[in-house]
Design a protein around this motif. Sequence first.
Motif, PDB file in Angstrom:
ATOM      1  N   VAL A   1       0.919  -0.891  -0.005  1.00  0.00           N
ATOM      2  CA  VAL A   1      -0.025  -0.009  -0.161  1.00  0.00           C
ATOM      3  C   VAL A   1       0.560   1.373  -0.144  1.00  0.00           C
ATOM      4  CG1 VAL A   1      -1.212   1.305   1.067  1.00  0.00           C
ATOM      5  CG2 VAL A   1      -2.259  -1.403   0.797  1.00  0.00           C
ATOM      6  N   LEU A   2       1.922   1.501   0.677  1.00  0.00           N
ATOM      7  CA  LEU A   2       2.759   2.559   1.211  1.00  0.00           C
ATOM      8  C   LEU A   2       4.053   3.134  -0.794  1.00  0.00           C
ATOM      9  CD1 LEU A   2       3.872   2.066   4.434  1.00  0.00           C
ATOM     10  CD2 LEU A   2       2.629   3.626   3.957  1.00  0.00           C
ATOM     11  N   ALA A   3       4.017   1.813  -0.776  1.00  0.00           N
ATOM     12  CA  ALA A   3       4.664   1.620  -1.606  1.00  0.00           C
ATOM     13  C   ALA A   3       3.294   2.204  -3.055  1.00  0.00           C
ATOM     14  CB  ALA A   3       4.997   0.324  -3.204  1.00  0.00           C
ATOM     15  N   ILE A   4       2.508   1.155  -3.395  1.00  0.00           N
ATOM     16  CA  ILE A   4       1.551   1.519  -4.196  1.00  0.00           C
ATOM     17  C   ILE A   4       1.246   3.774  -4.021  1.00  0.00           C
ATOM     18  CG2 ILE A   4      -0.621   1.980  -4.967  1.00  0.00           C
ATOM     19  CD1 ILE A   4      -0.863  -1.130  -4.405  1.00  0.00           C
ATOM     20  N   LEU A   5       0.800   4.556  -3.153  1.00  0.00           N
ATOM     21  CA  LEU A   5       0.961   5.472  -3.044  1.00  0.00           C
ATOM     22  C   LEU A   5       2.124   5.991  -2.643  1.00  0.00           C
ATOM     23  CD1 LEU A   5      -1.000   4.880   0.910  1.00  0.00           C
ATOM     24  CD2 LEU A   5      -1.862   6.353  -1.623  1.00  0.00           C
TER      25      LEU A   5
END
Length: 258
Positions: free
Chosen positions: A201-205
């Motif tokens: 999730v953090l990488a996508i954001l």
Amino acid sequence: VVDANARMEARLHEAIETTAFRLFFQPQVDRQGKLTGAEALIRWPVAEGQMVSPAEFIPLAEDTGQIVPIGLWVLRTACAQLALWQSQAQTRHLTMAVNVSARQFHQPDFVASVRKCVTAAGIDPSRLKLELTEGVILGDSNEVVARMNQLRELGIHFALDDFGTGYSSLSCLKRLPFDELKIDQSFIRDMASNESSEAIVLAILSMSQALDLEVLAEGVETPIQREFLRLHGCERYQGYLFGKPQPIENWADFLAMT
């Protein structure tokens, strides 16, 4: 299994002929909790208030080609609702997201069908968002790019649905003109208990911010999930925390969020 599929196919054909389907709408909100739009979701009501699960009939509709008339009905109905919203100052800013199946997208007349729906409804096409999965964009990427660009010239926007669950996400982001990524609900659901899901999730954001893409998190069900996403730059949300899919006549509470 063959007999069951045959019976379901016959029921689907009858449902298409009699327009037995309904659209439900799930709210999408911004970081302040204000309503920004909705995703149109098809439902198939049967006897005594029961519903046939989309997981049961959508795959069969895809296999048999019945998804094409079903998808066209969804698009027409969603555009009609968007036209009603655009006729009122309070709801004029709302967007409508519509899922497009692979089989529907690759029909030779798909672009013409979308253009006809938009024109007939008299809507501002910039408020219409077509959601594609990676299954749609596999294959002839030149054809996909050409069709997406033709629709973008009309003002229509595109979202990549279920982002992170397929195999070609990074390569397709380089070529295809998407405006938004939707983080799959499986990652949101597992963030608190699974470090890998949280890292994804953090990488996508982070990647979305670098690519100047909007992000919408699906399946947000708790304030903790919302706060985590908000603190890390997610601007838009969808999930049971903000409301379940509802027929439009039950939307009074959602419209109060505008």
